[in-house]
Design a protein around this motif. Sequence first.
Motif, PDB file in Angstrom:
ATOM      1  N   ALA A  46       0.590  -1.119  -0.039  1.00  0.00           N
ATOM      2  CA  ALA A  46      -0.032  -0.024  -0.035  1.00  0.00           C
ATOM      3  C   ALA A  46       0.682   1.105   0.172  1.00  0.00           C
ATOM      4  N   ALA A  47       0.595   2.461  -0.452  1.00  0.00           N
ATOM      5  CA  ALA A  47       1.197   3.657  -0.030  1.00  0.00           C
ATOM      6  C   ALA A  47       1.655   3.622   1.178  1.00  0.00           C
ATOM      7  N   THR A  48       2.960   3.967   1.364  1.00  0.00           N
ATOM      8  CA  THR A  48       3.560   3.830   2.709  1.00  0.00           C
ATOM      9  C   THR A  48       4.241   4.981   2.970  1.00  0.00           C
ATOM     10  N   VAL A  49       4.098   5.648   4.212  1.00  0.00           N
ATOM     11  CA  VAL A  49       4.658   6.877   4.648  1.00  0.00           C
ATOM     12  C   VAL A  49       5.796   6.301   5.673  1.00  0.00           C
ATOM     13  N   PHE A  50       6.913   7.052   5.611  1.00  0.00           N
ATOM     14  CA  PHE A  50       8.311   6.801   6.509  1.00  0.00           C
ATOM     15  C   PHE A  50       8.259   8.081   7.158  1.00  0.00           C
ATOM     16  N   VAL A  51       8.585   8.039   8.684  1.00  0.00           N
ATOM     17  CA  VAL A  51       8.759   9.231   9.222  1.00  0.00           C
ATOM     18  C   VAL A  51       9.839   8.926  10.296  1.00  0.00           C
ATOM     19  N   VAL A  73       9.359  13.583   5.806  1.00  0.00           N
ATOM     20  CA  VAL A  73       8.423  12.506   5.625  1.00  0.00           C
ATOM     21  C   VAL A  73       8.626  11.955   4.189  1.00  0.00           C
ATOM     22  N   LEU A  74       8.632  10.593   4.020  1.00  0.00           N
ATOM     23  CA  LEU A  74       8.688  10.181   2.514  1.00  0.00           C
ATOM     24  C   LEU A  74       7.485   9.172   2.273  1.00  0.00           C
ATOM     25  N   VAL A  75       6.815   9.686   1.379  1.00  0.00           N
ATOM     26  CA  VAL A  75       5.657   8.726   0.800  1.00  0.00           C
ATOM     27  C   VAL A  75       6.062   8.077  -0.297  1.00  0.00           C
ATOM     28  N   VAL A  76       5.888   6.536  -0.045  1.00  0.00           N
ATOM     29  CA  VAL A  76       6.468   5.536  -1.070  1.00  0.00           C
ATOM     30  C   VAL A  76       5.359   4.983  -2.017  1.00  0.00           C
ATOM     31  N   GLU A  77       5.492   5.029  -3.266  1.00  0.00           N
ATOM     32  CA  GLU A  77       4.019   4.431  -3.949  1.00  0.00           C
ATOM     33  C   GLU A  77       3.770   3.004  -3.750  1.00  0.00           C
ATOM     34  N   GLN A  78       2.434   2.639  -3.703  1.00  0.00           N
ATOM     35  CA  GLN A  78       2.255   1.228  -3.632  1.00  0.00           C
ATOM     36  C   GLN A  78       2.743   0.577  -4.849  1.00  0.00           C
ATOM     37  N   GLY A  79       3.533  -0.718  -4.475  1.00  0.00           N
ATOM     38  CA  GLY A  79       4.197  -1.713  -5.481  1.00  0.00           C
ATOM     39  C   GLY A  79       5.693  -1.488  -5.551  1.00  0.00           C
ATOM     40  N   GLN A  80       6.219  -0.334  -5.258  1.00  0.00           N
ATOM     41  CA  GLN A  80       7.519  -0.330  -4.967  1.00  0.00           C
ATOM     42  C   GLN A  80       8.112  -1.149  -4.032  1.00  0.00           C
ATOM     43  N   ARG A  81       9.282  -1.689  -4.555  1.00  0.00           N
ATOM     44  CA  ARG A  81      10.077  -2.565  -3.619  1.00  0.00           C
ATOM     45  C   ARG A  81      10.889  -1.539  -2.707  1.00  0.00           C
ATOM     46  N   VAL A  82      11.024  -1.677  -1.393  1.00  0.00           N
ATOM     47  CA  VAL A  82      11.546  -0.760  -0.652  1.00  0.00           C
ATOM     48  C   VAL A  82      12.355  -1.620   0.356  1.00  0.00           C
ATOM     49  N   GLN A  83      13.495  -0.944   0.910  1.00  0.00           N
ATOM     50  CA  GLN A  83      14.115  -1.473   1.768  1.00  0.00           C
ATOM     51  C   GLN A  83      14.708  -0.244   3.024  1.00  0.00           C
ATOM     52  N   ALA A  84      14.205  -0.601   4.048  1.00  0.00           N
ATOM     53  CA  ALA A  84      14.303   0.575   5.076  1.00  0.00           C
ATOM     54  C   ALA A  84      15.238   0.174   6.214  1.00  0.00           C
ATOM     55  N   ILE A  85      16.510   0.795   6.454  1.00  0.00           N
ATOM     56  CA  ILE A  85      17.185   0.399   7.558  1.00  0.00           C
ATOM     57  C   ILE A  85      17.539   1.618   8.344  1.00  0.00           C
ATOM     58  N   GLY A  86      17.399   1.341   9.823  1.00  0.00           N
ATOM     59  CA  GLY A  86      17.725   2.278  10.649  1.00  0.00           C
ATOM     60  C   GLY A  86      19.249   2.321  10.958  1.00  0.00           C
ATOM     61  N   ARG A  87      19.732   3.287  10.967  1.00  0.00           N
ATOM     62  CA  ARG A  87      21.236   3.536  11.504  1.00  0.00           C
ATOM     63  C   ARG A  87      21.344   4.129  12.774  1.00  0.00           C
ATOM     64  N   GLY A  88      22.621   3.361  13.486  1.00  0.00           N
ATOM     65  CA  GLY A  88      22.709   3.816  14.816  1.00  0.00           C
ATOM     66  C   GLY A  88      21.571   3.760  15.700  1.00  0.00           C
ATOM     67  N   ALA A 112     -12.939   7.286  -6.674  1.00  0.00           N
ATOM     68  CA  ALA A 112     -12.075   7.962  -7.692  1.00  0.00           C
ATOM     69  C   ALA A 112     -11.224   8.863  -6.942  1.00  0.00           C
ATOM     70  N   ASP A 113     -11.746   9.208  -5.456  1.00  0.00           N
ATOM     71  CA  ASP A 113     -10.783  10.054  -4.874  1.00  0.00           C
ATOM     72  C   ASP A 113      -9.533   9.767  -4.641  1.00  0.00           C
ATOM     73  N   PRO A 114      -8.438  10.642  -4.516  1.00  0.00           N
ATOM     74  CA  PRO A 114      -7.289  10.429  -4.447  1.00  0.00           C
ATOM     75  C   PRO A 114      -6.548   9.674  -3.353  1.00  0.00           C
ATOM     76  N   VAL A 115      -5.467   8.775  -3.473  1.00  0.00           N
ATOM     77  CA  VAL A 115      -4.935   8.390  -2.497  1.00  0.00           C
ATOM     78  C   VAL A 115      -3.462   9.106  -2.329  1.00  0.00           C
ATOM     79  N   LEU A 116      -2.530   8.621  -1.548  1.00  0.00           N
ATOM     80  CA  LEU A 116      -1.325   9.527  -1.455  1.00  0.00           C
ATOM     81  C   LEU A 116      -0.484   9.322  -2.706  1.00  0.00           C
ATOM     82  N   LEU A 117       0.193  10.592  -2.892  1.00  0.00           N
ATOM     83  CA  LEU A 117       1.019  10.466  -4.025  1.00  0.00           C
ATOM     84  C   LEU A 117       2.521  10.589  -3.587  1.00  0.00           C
TER      85      LEU A 117
END
Length: 288
Positions: A46-51, A73-88, A112-117
């Motif tokens: 799903a559309a994913t928000v990273f904070v 804050v980054l919004v990632v589009e649904q279907g994108q492959r992601v890899q999030a790694i916390g440092r420190g 038809a109303d929009p989802v996150l871009l």
Amino acid sequence: MRIECERLANGGRLDLGNGEGANATSSVRVVVGAGRGCVMQGAAQAATVFVPLRGRLQLAEGDNLHTLLPGEVLVVEQGQRVQAIGRGGALWIALACGAAAWRRCAGADTPADPVLLPALHPASRALRSIVIELARAASRETQAALALARFAAAMTELQAEFEPLIARCPGRTASQRRNVFLRLQRVRNVMAANCHLDLDIAGFARMASYSPCHFIRTFSTVFGETPHAVLVEQRLRRAHRLIHASGLAITEVARVSGFEDRCAFARSFKRRFGITASGLRERGRVAA
């Protein structure tokens, strides 16, 4: 609406799989990463928000690489492959909200109303507080629903800046104009994440499914700037950030920000920020 919450401690790992979850469209997933080396990877269902709340969050989104810091804050589009790694000692929260769940919590009236871009936004202290509240309340249905509604309202307000841009896109219907904007926005996100690389208009045009001339014309109409001007702006922002966050020499900052000509970098930087790069670094040292 179903809200799931998962927590990752030092070295914890969450595999999202291939993005074909049956409940992805109607559920909300909250992931809290705390500590060194927490990893979240797979296809975003799903559309994913990273904070990020503390430390650095390194995030690969398709071919785009980001280093997210608190205040972003980054919004990632649904279907994108992601890899999030916390440092420190990083602390970060990811919220995956399916299209149906988002429309419900955002109060959208029709399918038809929009989802996150997909976009990188500044994250105010108020937005971060809402995200923390949502993570804490995720296991309590009533409180979580209220926190989710507040989060949806805050993100809708952030993304309202896109509405006049979408209105300038070609297309007979709102859906067509939105799809055009999404293609252009993907290109802009690539510029932001990879501005230090040798990028060209032909590559951007292919990404947006346009001829080079049509791409330049459409991009400039929508964003009010040429692709080259936006790319230079992204490089200057990267340089500004590196001056604050790294110990690299100014010449090296210019190089890793995509500027081959040191003198051209110096002129552009002063014109953009009203101070030289070395002056900005010295001001930061005095303030510290």
